[in-house]
Write an enzyme that holds these catalytic residues in place. Structure first.
Site, PDB file in Angstrom:
ATOM      1  CE1 TYR A 199       6.501  37.579 -48.460  1.00  0.00           C
ATOM      2  CE2 TYR A 199       8.562  38.115 -49.554  1.00  0.00           C
ATOM      3  CZ  TYR A 199       7.851  37.352 -48.651  1.00  0.00           C
ATOM      4  OH  TYR A 199       8.484  36.364 -47.921  1.00  0.00           O
ATOM      5  CB  ILE A 225       8.862  28.097 -42.405  1.00  0.00           C
ATOM      6  CG1 ILE A 225       9.674  28.080 -43.720  1.00  0.00           C
ATOM      7  CG2 ILE A 225       9.746  28.473 -41.225  1.00  0.00           C
ATOM      8  CD1 ILE A 225      10.135  29.470 -44.193  1.00  0.00           C
ATOM      9  CB  VAL A 274       1.179  25.699 -37.152  1.00  0.00           C
ATOM     10  CG1 VAL A 274       2.051  26.405 -36.126  1.00  0.00           C
ATOM     11  CG2 VAL A 274      -0.309  25.903 -36.858  1.00  0.00           C
TER      12      VAL A 274
HETATM   13  P1  NAI Z   1       3.453  28.847 -46.566  1.00  0.00           P
HETATM   14  O1  NAI Z   1       2.566  29.507 -47.550  1.00  0.00           O
HETATM   15  O2  NAI Z   1       3.755  27.405 -46.717  1.00  0.00           O
HETATM   16  O3  NAI Z   1       2.888  29.084 -45.087  1.00  0.00           O
HETATM   17  C1  NAI Z   1       2.316  30.313 -44.660  1.00  0.00           C
HETATM   18  C2  NAI Z   1       1.233  30.028 -43.640  1.00  0.00           C
HETATM   19  O4  NAI Z   1       0.684  31.285 -43.183  1.00  0.00           O
HETATM   20  C3  NAI Z   1       0.062  29.206 -44.227  1.00  0.00           C
HETATM   21  O5  NAI Z   1      -0.204  28.074 -43.435  1.00  0.00           O
HETATM   22  C4  NAI Z   1      -1.080  30.202 -44.210  1.00  0.00           C
HETATM   23  O6  NAI Z   1      -2.355  29.614 -44.021  1.00  0.00           O
HETATM   24  C5  NAI Z   1      -0.705  31.112 -43.044  1.00  0.00           C
HETATM   25  N1  NAI Z   1      -1.461  32.373 -43.134  1.00  0.00           N
HETATM   26  C6  NAI Z   1      -1.652  33.135 -44.238  1.00  0.00           C
HETATM   27  N2  NAI Z   1      -2.499  34.143 -43.977  1.00  0.00           N
HETATM   28  C7  NAI Z   1      -2.855  34.029 -42.674  1.00  0.00           C
HETATM   29  C8  NAI Z   1      -3.740  34.769 -41.836  1.00  0.00           C
HETATM   30  N3  NAI Z   1      -4.447  35.818 -42.310  1.00  0.00           N
HETATM   31  N4  NAI Z   1      -3.888  34.385 -40.561  1.00  0.00           N
HETATM   32  C9  NAI Z   1      -3.220  33.295 -40.088  1.00  0.00           C
HETATM   33  N5  NAI Z   1      -2.377  32.554 -40.838  1.00  0.00           N
HETATM   34  C10 NAI Z   1      -2.196  32.913 -42.120  1.00  0.00           C
HETATM   35  O7  NAI Z   1       4.819  29.664 -46.614  1.00  0.00           O
HETATM   36  P2  NAI Z   1       6.200  29.501 -45.800  1.00  0.00           P
HETATM   37  O8  NAI Z   1       7.272  29.436 -46.772  1.00  0.00           O
HETATM   38  O9  NAI Z   1       6.101  28.495 -44.753  1.00  0.00           O
HETATM   39  O10 NAI Z   1       6.269  30.965 -45.147  1.00  0.00           O
HETATM   40  C11 NAI Z   1       6.440  31.195 -43.775  1.00  0.00           C
HETATM   41  C12 NAI Z   1       7.096  32.568 -43.614  1.00  0.00           C
HETATM   42  O11 NAI Z   1       8.382  32.534 -44.199  1.00  0.00           O
HETATM   43  C13 NAI Z   1       6.339  33.698 -44.296  1.00  0.00           C
HETATM   44  O12 NAI Z   1       6.324  34.837 -43.434  1.00  0.00           O
HETATM   45  C14 NAI Z   1       7.177  33.972 -45.526  1.00  0.00           C
HETATM   46  O13 NAI Z   1       7.058  35.308 -45.970  1.00  0.00           O
HETATM   47  C15 NAI Z   1       8.562  33.665 -45.011  1.00  0.00           C
HETATM   48  N6  NAI Z   1       9.538  33.405 -46.060  1.00  0.00           N
HETATM   49  C16 NAI Z   1       9.380  32.339 -46.912  1.00  0.00           C
HETATM   50  C17 NAI Z   1      10.279  32.139 -47.942  1.00  0.00           C
HETATM   51  C18 NAI Z   1      10.141  31.014 -48.907  1.00  0.00           C
HETATM   52  O14 NAI Z   1      10.786  31.040 -49.955  1.00  0.00           O
HETATM   53  N7  NAI Z   1       9.342  30.006 -48.630  1.00  0.00           N
HETATM   54  C19 NAI Z   1      11.423  33.057 -48.140  1.00  0.00           C
HETATM   55  C20 NAI Z   1      11.508  34.104 -47.169  1.00  0.00           C
HETATM   56  C21 NAI Z   1      10.585  34.268 -46.181  1.00  0.00           C
END
Ligand code: NAI
Length: 256
Positions: free
Chosen positions: A153, A13, A9
Protein backbone atom coordinates in the site's frame (compact mmCIF):
# COMPACT_ATOMS: atom_id res chain seq x y z
CA UNK A 1 -21.87 20.02 -19.61
CA UNK A 2 -18.51 18.57 -18.70
CA UNK A 3 -17.83 14.86 -18.79
CA UNK A 4 -15.89 13.44 -15.87
CA UNK A 5 -14.67 9.91 -15.53
CA UNK A 6 -14.41 8.68 -11.93
CA UNK A 7 -13.03 5.31 -10.81
CA UNK A 8 -13.96 3.63 -7.53
CA UNK A 9 -17.54 4.94 -7.59
CA UNK A 10 -19.09 1.95 -5.81
CA UNK A 11 -17.88 3.09 -2.39
CA UNK A 12 -16.46 5.81 -0.18
CA UNK A 13 -14.62 8.75 -1.70
CA UNK A 14 -15.36 7.82 -5.33
CA UNK A 15 -19.10 7.50 -4.62
CA UNK A 16 -19.17 10.93 -2.94
CA UNK A 17 -17.11 12.53 -5.74
CA UNK A 18 -19.55 11.13 -8.32
CA UNK A 19 -22.55 12.42 -6.38
CA UNK A 20 -21.04 15.90 -5.99
CA UNK A 21 -19.96 16.12 -9.65
CA UNK A 22 -23.52 15.19 -10.66
CA UNK A 23 -24.96 17.88 -8.38
CA UNK A 24 -22.61 20.39 -10.02
CA UNK A 25 -24.02 19.53 -13.45
CA UNK A 26 -21.34 17.22 -14.85
CA UNK A 27 -22.01 14.07 -16.82
CA UNK A 28 -20.41 11.39 -14.69
CA UNK A 29 -19.10 8.13 -16.07
CA UNK A 30 -18.37 5.83 -13.14
CA UNK A 31 -16.01 2.87 -13.24
CA UNK A 32 -15.73 0.13 -10.61
CA UNK A 33 -15.21 -3.60 -10.32
CA UNK A 34 -18.31 -3.65 -8.09
CA UNK A 35 -21.80 -2.46 -8.96
CA UNK A 36 -22.63 0.90 -7.29
CA UNK A 37 -25.81 0.89 -5.20
CA UNK A 38 -27.29 4.01 -6.81
CA UNK A 39 -26.99 7.38 -8.42
CA UNK A 40 -24.40 7.03 -11.22
CA UNK A 41 -25.84 8.26 -14.54
CA UNK A 42 -23.47 6.10 -16.56
CA UNK A 43 -21.53 3.13 -15.21
CA UNK A 44 -18.89 0.83 -16.66
CA UNK A 45 -18.15 -2.35 -14.74
CA UNK A 46 -14.45 -3.02 -15.14
CA UNK A 47 -11.32 -4.31 -13.45
CA UNK A 48 -8.30 -2.00 -13.21
CA UNK A 49 -5.99 -4.75 -11.99
CA UNK A 50 -5.09 -6.16 -15.43
CA UNK A 51 -4.08 -4.76 -18.84
CA UNK A 52 -7.04 -6.57 -20.44
CA UNK A 53 -9.43 -5.10 -17.88
CA UNK A 54 -8.19 -1.57 -18.60
CA UNK A 55 -8.45 -2.12 -22.38
CA UNK A 56 -12.00 -3.34 -22.01
CA UNK A 57 -12.95 -0.18 -20.03
CA UNK A 58 -11.28 2.15 -22.54
CA UNK A 59 -13.25 0.61 -25.45
CA UNK A 60 -16.48 1.76 -23.79
CA UNK A 61 -15.45 5.39 -23.25
CA UNK A 62 -16.62 8.41 -25.26
CA UNK A 63 -14.15 10.35 -27.42
CA UNK A 64 -14.31 13.60 -25.49
CA UNK A 65 -13.67 13.67 -21.77
CA UNK A 66 -12.94 16.73 -19.63
CA UNK A 67 -11.37 15.09 -16.58
CA UNK A 68 -10.37 11.76 -15.07
CA UNK A 69 -10.44 11.22 -11.30
CA UNK A 70 -8.50 8.11 -10.32
CA UNK A 71 -10.05 7.19 -6.98
CA UNK A 72 -10.26 3.35 -6.99
CA UNK A 73 -7.79 1.65 -4.68
CA UNK A 74 -7.04 -1.42 -2.61
CA UNK A 75 -5.89 -1.34 1.03
CA UNK A 76 -3.07 -3.82 0.63
CA UNK A 77 -4.80 -6.59 2.57
CA UNK A 78 -5.28 -8.65 -0.61
CA UNK A 79 -1.53 -8.75 -1.29
CA UNK A 80 1.17 -6.57 -2.78
CA UNK A 81 0.67 -7.68 -6.40
CA UNK A 82 -3.02 -6.75 -6.63
CA UNK A 83 -2.41 -3.54 -4.70
CA UNK A 84 0.39 -2.30 -6.96
CA UNK A 85 -1.65 -3.34 -10.02
CA UNK A 86 -4.81 -1.39 -9.05
CA UNK A 87 -3.32 1.56 -7.15
CA UNK A 88 -0.55 2.31 -9.62
CA UNK A 89 0.00 0.34 -12.83
CA UNK A 90 -3.70 0.01 -13.70
CA UNK A 91 -4.37 3.63 -12.82
CA UNK A 92 -1.44 4.73 -14.98
CA UNK A 93 -2.48 2.51 -17.90
CA UNK A 94 -6.01 3.95 -17.76
CA UNK A 95 -4.67 7.53 -17.61
CA UNK A 96 -2.37 7.02 -20.60
CA UNK A 97 -5.14 5.37 -22.62
CA UNK A 98 -7.60 8.14 -21.75
CA UNK A 99 -5.12 10.98 -22.54
CA UNK A 100 -5.94 11.17 -26.29
CA UNK A 101 -9.65 11.51 -25.45
CA UNK A 102 -9.10 14.25 -22.85
CA UNK A 103 -9.80 17.69 -24.24
CA UNK A 104 -6.99 20.27 -24.43
CA UNK A 105 -6.60 21.75 -20.97
CA UNK A 106 -8.30 18.76 -19.32
CA UNK A 107 -7.16 17.25 -16.05
CA UNK A 108 -6.25 14.07 -14.24
CA UNK A 109 -6.50 13.84 -10.44
CA UNK A 110 -4.96 10.89 -8.60
CA UNK A 111 -6.07 10.00 -5.09
CA UNK A 112 -2.82 9.13 -3.33
CA UNK A 113 -2.48 9.08 0.48
CA UNK A 114 -0.51 10.28 3.48
CA UNK A 115 0.77 6.68 3.28
CA UNK A 116 2.85 7.76 0.26
CA UNK A 117 4.73 10.29 2.41
CA UNK A 118 7.98 8.32 2.05
CA UNK A 119 8.31 8.87 -1.73
CA UNK A 120 11.28 11.20 -1.36
CA UNK A 121 13.12 9.02 1.16
CA UNK A 122 12.62 6.04 -1.18
CA UNK A 123 13.14 8.00 -4.41
CA UNK A 124 15.52 5.59 -6.14
CA UNK A 125 13.22 2.61 -5.71
CA UNK A 126 10.21 4.69 -6.72
CA UNK A 127 12.04 5.93 -9.83
CA UNK A 128 12.99 2.44 -10.95
CA UNK A 129 9.42 1.19 -10.50
CA UNK A 130 7.77 4.18 -12.22
CA UNK A 131 10.07 4.27 -15.25
CA UNK A 132 8.98 0.77 -16.30
CA UNK A 133 6.62 1.48 -19.21
CA UNK A 134 3.25 -0.05 -19.99
CA UNK A 135 1.45 -2.52 -17.75
CA UNK A 136 4.21 -4.82 -16.46
CA UNK A 137 3.87 -8.34 -15.11
CA UNK A 138 3.39 -7.10 -11.54
CA UNK A 139 3.84 -10.52 -9.89
CA UNK A 140 7.33 -10.80 -11.45
CA UNK A 141 8.23 -7.28 -10.32
CA UNK A 142 7.18 -8.16 -6.79
CA UNK A 143 9.43 -11.22 -6.68
CA UNK A 144 12.36 -9.44 -8.42
CA UNK A 145 12.26 -6.64 -5.84
CA UNK A 146 11.43 -8.95 -2.94
CA UNK A 147 8.45 -6.80 -1.97
CA UNK A 148 6.54 -7.80 1.16
CA UNK A 149 2.74 -7.68 1.46
CA UNK A 150 2.76 -4.91 4.07
CA UNK A 151 4.88 -2.72 1.75
CA UNK A 152 2.29 -2.83 -1.05
CA UNK A 153 0.00 0.00 0.00
CA UNK A 154 2.56 2.65 0.97
CA UNK A 155 4.73 1.74 -2.03
CA UNK A 156 1.78 2.04 -4.43
CA UNK A 157 1.11 5.56 -3.15
CA UNK A 158 4.81 6.55 -3.28
CA UNK A 159 4.86 5.49 -6.94
CA UNK A 160 1.64 7.38 -7.58
CA UNK A 161 2.98 10.61 -6.06
CA UNK A 162 6.23 10.41 -8.02
CA UNK A 163 4.41 9.57 -11.26
CA UNK A 164 1.99 12.48 -10.75
CA UNK A 165 4.95 14.88 -10.77
CA UNK A 166 6.62 13.16 -13.73
CA UNK A 167 3.39 12.89 -15.73
CA UNK A 168 2.84 16.64 -15.44
CA UNK A 169 5.98 16.92 -17.60
CA UNK A 170 5.30 13.96 -19.89
CA UNK A 171 4.65 14.94 -23.54
CA UNK A 172 1.51 12.78 -23.71
CA UNK A 173 -0.16 15.10 -21.19
CA UNK A 174 1.77 18.39 -21.20
CA UNK A 175 1.75 18.97 -24.95
CA UNK A 176 -2.06 19.24 -24.83
CA UNK A 177 -2.22 21.17 -21.58
CA UNK A 178 -3.51 18.23 -19.57
CA UNK A 179 -2.69 18.79 -15.92
CA UNK A 180 -1.89 15.91 -13.56
CA UNK A 181 -2.29 16.41 -9.81
CA UNK A 182 -2.77 14.39 -6.65
CA UNK A 183 -4.92 14.61 -3.53
CA UNK A 184 -3.56 12.89 -0.43
CA UNK A 185 -6.16 12.12 2.23
CA UNK A 186 -5.36 11.24 5.83
CA UNK A 187 -7.58 8.67 7.56
CA UNK A 188 -11.13 8.85 6.12
CA UNK A 189 -14.22 7.01 7.44
CA UNK A 190 -14.87 4.60 4.55
CA UNK A 191 -14.85 0.78 4.35
CA UNK A 192 -11.11 0.80 3.54
CA UNK A 193 -10.30 2.32 6.96
CA UNK A 194 -11.40 -0.91 8.69
CA UNK A 195 -8.91 -2.77 6.52
CA UNK A 196 -6.15 -0.30 7.46
CA UNK A 197 -7.01 -0.87 11.12
CA UNK A 198 -6.63 -4.62 10.60
CA UNK A 199 -3.24 -4.20 8.90
CA UNK A 200 -1.70 -1.29 10.85
CA UNK A 201 -3.46 -1.74 14.19
CA UNK A 202 -5.94 0.60 15.88
CA UNK A 203 -3.24 2.42 17.85
CA UNK A 204 -1.47 3.67 14.71
CA UNK A 205 -4.67 4.79 12.97
CA UNK A 206 -6.06 6.41 16.14
CA UNK A 207 -2.85 8.34 16.80
CA UNK A 208 -3.06 9.88 13.30
CA UNK A 209 -6.71 10.75 13.95
CA UNK A 210 -5.88 12.25 17.38
CA UNK A 211 -3.27 14.53 15.82
CA UNK A 212 -5.97 16.32 13.83
CA UNK A 213 -8.99 15.83 16.11
CA UNK A 214 -11.15 13.60 13.92
CA UNK A 215 -11.07 11.30 10.92
CA UNK A 216 -12.06 12.76 7.57
CA UNK A 217 -15.23 11.89 5.67
CA UNK A 218 -15.70 11.30 1.94
CA UNK A 219 -17.43 14.69 1.83
CA UNK A 220 -14.18 16.31 3.07
CA UNK A 221 -12.19 14.86 0.17
CA UNK A 222 -14.52 15.05 -2.86
CA UNK A 223 -14.52 18.88 -3.26
CA UNK A 224 -10.71 18.96 -3.43
CA UNK A 225 -10.73 16.32 -6.19
CA UNK A 226 -13.30 18.26 -8.20
CA UNK A 227 -11.47 21.57 -7.71
CA UNK A 228 -8.26 20.11 -9.17
CA UNK A 229 -10.35 18.74 -12.07
CA UNK A 230 -11.79 22.20 -12.77
CA UNK A 231 -10.49 25.10 -14.86
CA UNK A 232 -10.07 27.11 -11.64
CA UNK A 233 -7.01 24.93 -11.03
CA UNK A 234 -5.57 25.75 -14.48
CA UNK A 235 -2.15 26.81 -13.13
CA UNK A 236 -1.80 23.89 -10.70
CA UNK A 237 0.18 21.03 -12.21
CA UNK A 238 2.19 18.15 -10.77
CA UNK A 239 1.07 19.15 -7.28
CA UNK A 240 0.06 17.07 -4.28
CA UNK A 241 -2.72 18.54 -2.15
CA UNK A 242 -2.88 16.96 1.32
CA UNK A 243 -6.51 16.85 2.48
CA UNK A 244 -5.94 15.55 5.99
CA UNK A 245 -6.94 18.18 8.55
CA UNK A 246 -3.27 19.16 8.95
CA UNK A 247 -1.75 15.71 9.49
CA UNK A 248 1.05 16.09 6.94
CA UNK A 249 1.82 19.59 8.20
CA UNK A 250 2.17 18.22 11.74
CA UNK A 251 4.68 15.64 10.51
CA UNK A 252 6.65 18.12 8.37
CA UNK A 253 6.85 20.73 11.11
CA UNK A 254 7.44 18.10 13.82
CA UNK A 255 4.41 19.24 15.81
CA UNK A 256 2.97 16.68 18.22
P1 NAI B 1 -13.33 2.16 -0.59
O1 NAI B 1 -12.81 0.80 -0.31
O2 NAI B 1 -14.59 2.61 0.05
O3 NAI B 1 -13.47 2.37 -2.17
C1 NAI B 1 -12.53 1.87 -3.11
C2 NAI B 1 -13.26 1.50 -4.39
O4 NAI B 1 -12.29 1.03 -5.35
C3 NAI B 1 -14.29 0.37 -4.19
O5 NAI B 1 -15.55 0.74 -4.69
C4 NAI B 1 -13.67 -0.78 -4.97
O6 NAI B 1 -14.62 -1.66 -5.54
C5 NAI B 1 -12.87 -0.05 -6.04
N1 NAI B 1 -11.88 -0.96 -6.63
C6 NAI B 1 -11.05 -1.81 -5.96
N2 NAI B 1 -10.37 -2.58 -6.83
C7 NAI B 1 -10.77 -2.22 -8.07
C8 NAI B 1 -10.44 -2.70 -9.38
N3 NAI B 1 -9.58 -3.72 -9.56
N4 NAI B 1 -11.03 -2.12 -10.43
C9 NAI B 1 -11.94 -1.13 -10.26
N5 NAI B 1 -12.30 -0.64 -9.05
C10 NAI B 1 -11.72 -1.19 -7.96
O7 NAI B 1 -12.16 3.15 -0.16
P2 NAI B 1 -12.03 4.76 -0.20
O8 NAI B 1 -11.65 5.20 1.12
O9 NAI B 1 -13.16 5.38 -0.88
O10 NAI B 1 -10.72 4.87 -1.12
C11 NAI B 1 -10.65 5.66 -2.28
C12 NAI B 1 -9.18 6.04 -2.49
O11 NAI B 1 -8.76 6.86 -1.41
C13 NAI B 1 -8.23 4.86 -2.53
O12 NAI B 1 -7.28 5.06 -3.58
C14 NAI B 1 -7.56 4.91 -1.18
O13 NAI B 1 -6.26 4.35 -1.20
C15 NAI B 1 -7.53 6.40 -0.93
N6 NAI B 1 -7.34 6.76 0.47
C16 NAI B 1 -8.28 6.40 1.41
C17 NAI B 1 -8.06 6.69 2.74
C18 NAI B 1 -9.03 6.31 3.81
O14 NAI B 1 -8.67 6.33 4.98
N7 NAI B 1 -10.25 5.94 3.48
C19 NAI B 1 -6.84 7.40 3.18
C20 NAI B 1 -5.96 7.76 2.11
C21 NAI B 1 -6.21 7.44 0.81
Amino acid sequence: GKTILITGVASGIGARAAELAGQMGADVIGIDVREPSSGISSFIKGDLSTAAGVEDIVKQLPNRIDALANVAGLSGNTGVTATLAVNFYGLRALSEAVAPRLREGGAIVNVASIAGYGWRANLERAKSLTTIEGFPDVASLVSEHGLKNEEGYPLSKELLLLWTMRAAHQHLFRDRGIRVNAVSPGPVETPILKQFRAVLGDARVDSDIMRVGRAGTSADIAPAILFLCSDGARWINGANLPVDGGLEASINADVL
